[in-house]
Design an enzyme around this catalytic site. Sequence first.
Site, PDB file in Angstrom:
ATOM      1  N   ASN A  76       0.799  -1.228   0.000  1.00  0.00           N
ATOM      2  CA  ASN A  76       0.000   0.000   0.000  1.00  0.00           C
ATOM      3  C   ASN A  76       0.828   1.272   0.000  1.00  0.00           C
ATOM      4  OD1 ASN A  76      -1.602  -2.058   2.182  1.00  0.00           O
ATOM      5  ND2 ASN A  76      -2.589  -1.543   0.261  1.00  0.00           N
ATOM      6  N   VAL A  84       1.320   7.003   0.258  1.00  0.00           N
ATOM      7  CA  VAL A  84       0.642   5.997   1.063  1.00  0.00           C
ATOM      8  C   VAL A  84      -0.817   5.905   0.657  1.00  0.00           C
ATOM      9  CG1 VAL A  84      -0.052   5.412   3.421  1.00  0.00           C
ATOM     10  CG2 VAL A  84       2.195   6.403   2.992  1.00  0.00           C
ATOM     11  N   CYS A  85      -1.302   4.674   0.491  1.00  0.00           N
ATOM     12  CA  CYS A  85      -2.721   4.428   0.249  1.00  0.00           C
ATOM     13  C   CYS A  85      -3.304   3.878   1.536  1.00  0.00           C
ATOM     14  CB  CYS A  85      -2.895   3.433  -0.895  1.00  0.00           C
ATOM     15  SG  CYS A  85      -4.618   3.004  -1.200  1.00  0.00           S
ATOM     16  N   LEU A  86      -4.011   4.715   2.247  1.00  0.00           N
ATOM     17  CA  LEU A  86      -4.605   4.317   3.513  1.00  0.00           C
ATOM     18  C   LEU A  86      -5.947   5.025   3.642  1.00  0.00           C
ATOM     19  CD1 LEU A  86      -4.190   2.819   6.216  1.00  0.00           C
ATOM     20  CD2 LEU A  86      -3.046   4.858   7.069  1.00  0.00           C
TER      21      LEU A  86
END
Length: 187
Positions: A76, A84-86
């Site tokens: 991620n 960041v993919c959150l």
Amino acid sequence: MSTPSKRRETDVTKLIMSKHKVETFNDELKVFHVHFHGPKDSPYQGGVWKVRVELPDEYPCKSPSIEFINKIYHPNIDDITGSVCLDVIDQAWSPMFDLVNVFEMFLPQLLLYPNELDPLNQEAAALMIHDLAAYELKVKEYCERYAKPSDIGIEPEKKPTDEEITGDENDENDTNDEQEAADKPDP
């Protein structure tokens, strides 16, 4: 109600007062770096990353932008840009959250529990799905290669050498001998 600049200042101050080292570049506190340590009991343990934080003018109503500067192997986290993919940062952000939440809850949880079904790094996700042991080994290799304290400018603490320690003891002995000699009356 506090102003966005006051909230930025408060949140950065809280982050500094916590266990995180923060590098600021100016008084506006819109862009800064945070030293982030990998969570214990994970393949990231022992790694340390410099994370770029950018706070938008609308912060805290709009989420911060978070990017890892040194490389990290994670499904991620984009392997080129470090972004960041959150969900909690990207879509579910709330003004109730602050920067301490990001660095003490959200990022550690992301590293501990990656979502390989929604990847930014396709290779890491595929490896995690098909060979978890190889994935964890690659994470550790990246930590050793790119996430040492020296990789983000942290100088190791200088430990005294045996010679320095022995030299100090001899200096103390010399001082004690001189003091004893001074305390004795002349014959």
